[in-house]
Design a protein around this motif. Structure first.
Motif, PDB file in Angstrom:
ATOM      1  N   ARG A   1       3.947  -5.203  -7.492  1.00  0.00           N
ATOM      2  CA  ARG A   1       4.627  -6.347  -6.876  1.00  0.00           C
ATOM      3  C   ARG A   1       3.641  -7.290  -6.202  1.00  0.00           C
ATOM      4  O   ARG A   1       3.745  -8.510  -6.318  1.00  0.00           O
ATOM      5  CB  ARG A   1       5.646  -5.861  -5.842  1.00  0.00           C
ATOM      6  CG  ARG A   1       6.875  -5.213  -6.429  1.00  0.00           C
ATOM      7  CD  ARG A   1       7.767  -4.679  -5.338  1.00  0.00           C
ATOM      8  NE  ARG A   1       8.149  -5.734  -4.410  1.00  0.00           N
ATOM      9  CZ  ARG A   1       8.539  -5.521  -3.158  1.00  0.00           C
ATOM     10  NH1 ARG A   1       8.561  -4.295  -2.687  1.00  0.00           N
ATOM     11  NH2 ARG A   1       8.891  -6.520  -2.393  1.00  0.00           N
TER      12      ARG A   1
ATOM     13  N   GLU B   1       4.630  -0.812  -5.545  1.00  0.00           N
ATOM     14  CA  GLU B   1       4.265  -1.818  -4.547  1.00  0.00           C
ATOM     15  C   GLU B   1       3.032  -2.606  -4.992  1.00  0.00           C
ATOM     16  O   GLU B   1       2.946  -3.818  -4.780  1.00  0.00           O
ATOM     17  CB  GLU B   1       4.004  -1.142  -3.193  1.00  0.00           C
ATOM     18  CG  GLU B   1       5.224  -0.492  -2.555  1.00  0.00           C
ATOM     19  CD  GLU B   1       6.223  -1.499  -2.006  1.00  0.00           C
ATOM     20  OE1 GLU B   1       6.517  -2.508  -2.688  1.00  0.00           O
ATOM     21  OE2 GLU B   1       6.718  -1.274  -0.890  1.00  0.00           O
ATOM     22  N   GLN B   2       2.083  -1.930  -5.626  1.00  0.00           N
ATOM     23  CA  GLN B   2       0.883  -2.615  -6.109  1.00  0.00           C
ATOM     24  C   GLN B   2       1.210  -3.565  -7.253  1.00  0.00           C
ATOM     25  O   GLN B   2       0.586  -4.623  -7.386  1.00  0.00           O
ATOM     26  CB  GLN B   2      -0.172  -1.595  -6.540  1.00  0.00           C
ATOM     27  CG  GLN B   2      -0.836  -0.877  -5.374  1.00  0.00           C
ATOM     28  CD  GLN B   2      -1.821   0.185  -5.817  1.00  0.00           C
ATOM     29  OE1 GLN B   2      -1.623   0.851  -6.830  1.00  0.00           O
ATOM     30  NE2 GLN B   2      -2.888   0.363  -5.056  1.00  0.00           N
TER      31      GLN B   2
ATOM     32  N   ILE C   1       2.060  -0.527   4.461  1.00  0.00           N
ATOM     33  CA  ILE C   1       1.934  -1.622   3.496  1.00  0.00           C
ATOM     34  C   ILE C   1       2.513  -2.915   4.054  1.00  0.00           C
ATOM     35  O   ILE C   1       1.847  -3.953   4.097  1.00  0.00           O
ATOM     36  CB  ILE C   1       2.638  -1.256   2.170  1.00  0.00           C
ATOM     37  CG1 ILE C   1       1.934  -0.069   1.502  1.00  0.00           C
ATOM     38  CG2 ILE C   1       2.659  -2.465   1.227  1.00  0.00           C
ATOM     39  CD1 ILE C   1       2.668   0.478   0.290  1.00  0.00           C
ATOM     40  N   TRP C   2       3.759  -2.841   4.507  1.00  0.00           N
ATOM     41  CA  TRP C   2       4.481  -4.056   4.889  1.00  0.00           C
ATOM     42  C   TRP C   2       4.065  -4.615   6.244  1.00  0.00           C
ATOM     43  O   TRP C   2       4.008  -5.835   6.424  1.00  0.00           O
ATOM     44  CB  TRP C   2       5.984  -3.775   4.885  1.00  0.00           C
ATOM     45  CG  TRP C   2       6.558  -3.832   3.510  1.00  0.00           C
ATOM     46  CD1 TRP C   2       6.669  -2.803   2.618  1.00  0.00           C
ATOM     47  CD2 TRP C   2       7.063  -4.987   2.847  1.00  0.00           C
ATOM     48  NE1 TRP C   2       7.220  -3.251   1.448  1.00  0.00           N
ATOM     49  CE2 TRP C   2       7.480  -4.582   1.561  1.00  0.00           C
ATOM     50  CE3 TRP C   2       7.216  -6.317   3.220  1.00  0.00           C
ATOM     51  CZ2 TRP C   2       8.028  -5.466   0.639  1.00  0.00           C
ATOM     52  CZ3 TRP C   2       7.771  -7.199   2.309  1.00  0.00           C
ATOM     53  CH2 TRP C   2       8.172  -6.777   1.040  1.00  0.00           C
TER      54      TRP C   2
ATOM     55  N   TYR D   1       5.564   5.486  -5.969  1.00  0.00           N
ATOM     56  CA  TYR D   1       6.006   4.473  -5.010  1.00  0.00           C
ATOM     57  C   TYR D   1       4.932   3.407  -4.793  1.00  0.00           C
ATOM     58  O   TYR D   1       5.210   2.202  -4.844  1.00  0.00           O
ATOM     59  CB  TYR D   1       6.371   5.129  -3.674  1.00  0.00           C
ATOM     60  CG  TYR D   1       6.519   4.123  -2.562  1.00  0.00           C
ATOM     61  CD1 TYR D   1       7.610   3.257  -2.530  1.00  0.00           C
ATOM     62  CD2 TYR D   1       5.540   3.995  -1.576  1.00  0.00           C
ATOM     63  CE1 TYR D   1       7.733   2.301  -1.533  1.00  0.00           C
ATOM     64  CE2 TYR D   1       5.662   3.046  -0.579  1.00  0.00           C
ATOM     65  CZ  TYR D   1       6.754   2.203  -0.564  1.00  0.00           C
ATOM     66  OH  TYR D   1       6.862   1.249   0.410  1.00  0.00           O
TER      67      TYR D   1
ATOM     68  N   GLU E   1       5.257   3.058   3.691  1.00  0.00           N
ATOM     69  CA  GLU E   1       5.899   1.747   3.535  1.00  0.00           C
ATOM     70  C   GLU E   1       5.565   0.840   4.720  1.00  0.00           C
ATOM     71  O   GLU E   1       5.256  -0.346   4.542  1.00  0.00           O
ATOM     72  CB  GLU E   1       7.414   1.927   3.414  1.00  0.00           C
ATOM     73  CG  GLU E   1       8.163   0.622   3.179  1.00  0.00           C
ATOM     74  CD  GLU E   1       9.639   0.846   2.907  1.00  0.00           C
ATOM     75  OE1 GLU E   1      10.381  -0.149   2.850  1.00  0.00           O
ATOM     76  OE2 GLU E   1      10.053   2.014   2.751  1.00  0.00           O
TER      77      GLU E   1
ATOM     78  N   PHE F   1      13.782  -2.058  -0.098  1.00  0.00           N
ATOM     79  CA  PHE F   1      12.838  -1.746  -1.167  1.00  0.00           C
ATOM     80  C   PHE F   1      13.552  -1.740  -2.517  1.00  0.00           C
ATOM     81  O   PHE F   1      13.031  -2.262  -3.510  1.00  0.00           O
ATOM     82  CB  PHE F   1      12.174  -0.388  -0.911  1.00  0.00           C
ATOM     83  CG  PHE F   1      11.367   0.116  -2.076  1.00  0.00           C
ATOM     84  CD1 PHE F   1      10.148  -0.464  -2.390  1.00  0.00           C
ATOM     85  CD2 PHE F   1      11.835   1.154  -2.867  1.00  0.00           C
ATOM     86  CE1 PHE F   1       9.403  -0.018  -3.476  1.00  0.00           C
ATOM     87  CE2 PHE F   1      11.103   1.606  -3.947  1.00  0.00           C
ATOM     88  CZ  PHE F   1       9.882   1.023  -4.250  1.00  0.00           C
TER      89      PHE F   1
ATOM     90  N   ASN G   1      14.310  -5.313  -3.503  1.00  0.00           N
ATOM     91  CA  ASN G   1      13.083  -6.013  -3.875  1.00  0.00           C
ATOM     92  C   ASN G   1      12.584  -5.580  -5.249  1.00  0.00           C
ATOM     93  O   ASN G   1      12.039  -6.391  -6.007  1.00  0.00           O
ATOM     94  CB  ASN G   1      11.995  -5.768  -2.824  1.00  0.00           C
ATOM     95  CG  ASN G   1      12.280  -6.490  -1.520  1.00  0.00           C
ATOM     96  OD1 ASN G   1      12.966  -7.505  -1.497  1.00  0.00           O
ATOM     97  ND2 ASN G   1      11.762  -5.960  -0.423  1.00  0.00           N
ATOM     98  N   CYS G   2      12.755  -4.295  -5.564  1.00  0.00           N
ATOM     99  CA  CYS G   2      12.360  -3.804  -6.888  1.00  0.00           C
ATOM    100  C   CYS G   2      13.183  -4.480  -7.979  1.00  0.00           C
ATOM    101  O   CYS G   2      12.649  -4.910  -9.012  1.00  0.00           O
ATOM    102  CB  CYS G   2      12.540  -2.290  -6.973  1.00  0.00           C
ATOM    103  SG  CYS G   2      11.241  -1.342  -6.153  1.00  0.00           S
TER     104      CYS G   2
END
Length: 209
Positions: A67, A64-65, A103-104, A60, A100, A5, A8-9
């Motif tokens: 991205r 993710e949103q 989501i993933w 958090y 997480e 994570f 990726n950020c």
């Protein structure tokens, strides 16, 4: 927090910059820095009041949103009115990994709008719970897709969950902590998501450092 994570950020920030989206890069970096600060704080104070967990989880999920696109999935938090959000505590890093995963491994494989509901509830006078429910593709389908994409990768999710519960019970001298994972199905019997329920003794009497 999954190290992937973090990487990726950083890649997302770089991508915003490369595409001259400086405002988005700045906004993302600001949220990211706040999240990292809270993660570092949680290292010394693993038990956090619900109000702080809500702030952490919103940060958090917002990242993710940003991205994946806010329209990919919705996020909702519900808190039982019988809980005092300033006093009732949960281990933050026992909750975030499940969101997480939702989501993933659940929502990202959907073509329709996804949704995650994070709920805090009082079970009994001595037990409280946190539930993470998604309308993703379900665990079986997720495992099938993961094997196709990364056949050599072995998931440690179940092992990590069991270890976190064992650590909690040992640390607080209790046997009341447990995690229940249910596969959800629609009226036709097709997978319609996953529900993870974390049940803990009400440890509000423990001092927040």
């Amino acid at each position: 927090m999954n190290p992937h994570f973090i990487f990726n950020c950083l890649n997302s920030i770089n991508n915003f910059i490369l595409h001259d989206q400086n405002h988005q890069a700045s906004k993302y970096l600001t949220k990211f820095s706040k999240l990292i600060r809270q993660i570092l704080d949680n290292t010394d104070t693993p038990l956090q009041a619900i109000e702080r967990i809500v702030t952490f989880m919103n940060l958090y999920v917002e990242l993710e949103q940003m991205r994946f696109g806010k329209n990919r999935f919705d996020f909702e938090i519900k808190v039982d009115t019988r809980l005092d959000v300033h006093v009732t505590v949960f281990p933050t890093m026992m909750i975030q990994p499940h969101v997480e995963n939702a989501i993933w491994h659940g929502l990202m494989h959907r073509t329709e709008q996804g949704k995650i509901i994070l709920s805090f509830h009082r079970e009994t006078s001595t037990l409280v719970s946190c539930t993470i429910e998604d309308n993703g593709v379900g665990r079986a389908k997720s495992k099938e897709i993961s094997k196709q994409l990364s056949p050599s990768r072995k998931s440690k999710g179940t092992q990590n969950v069991l270890e976190s519960i064992e650590t909690f019970n040992r640390q607080y001298n209790t046997e009341g902590a447990k995690i229940i994972i249910d596969d959800l199905y629609d009226q036709t019997g097709e997978p319609s998501g996953t529900k993870v329920k974390i049940v803990l003794p009400d440890i509000a009497q423990f001092k927040l450092c």
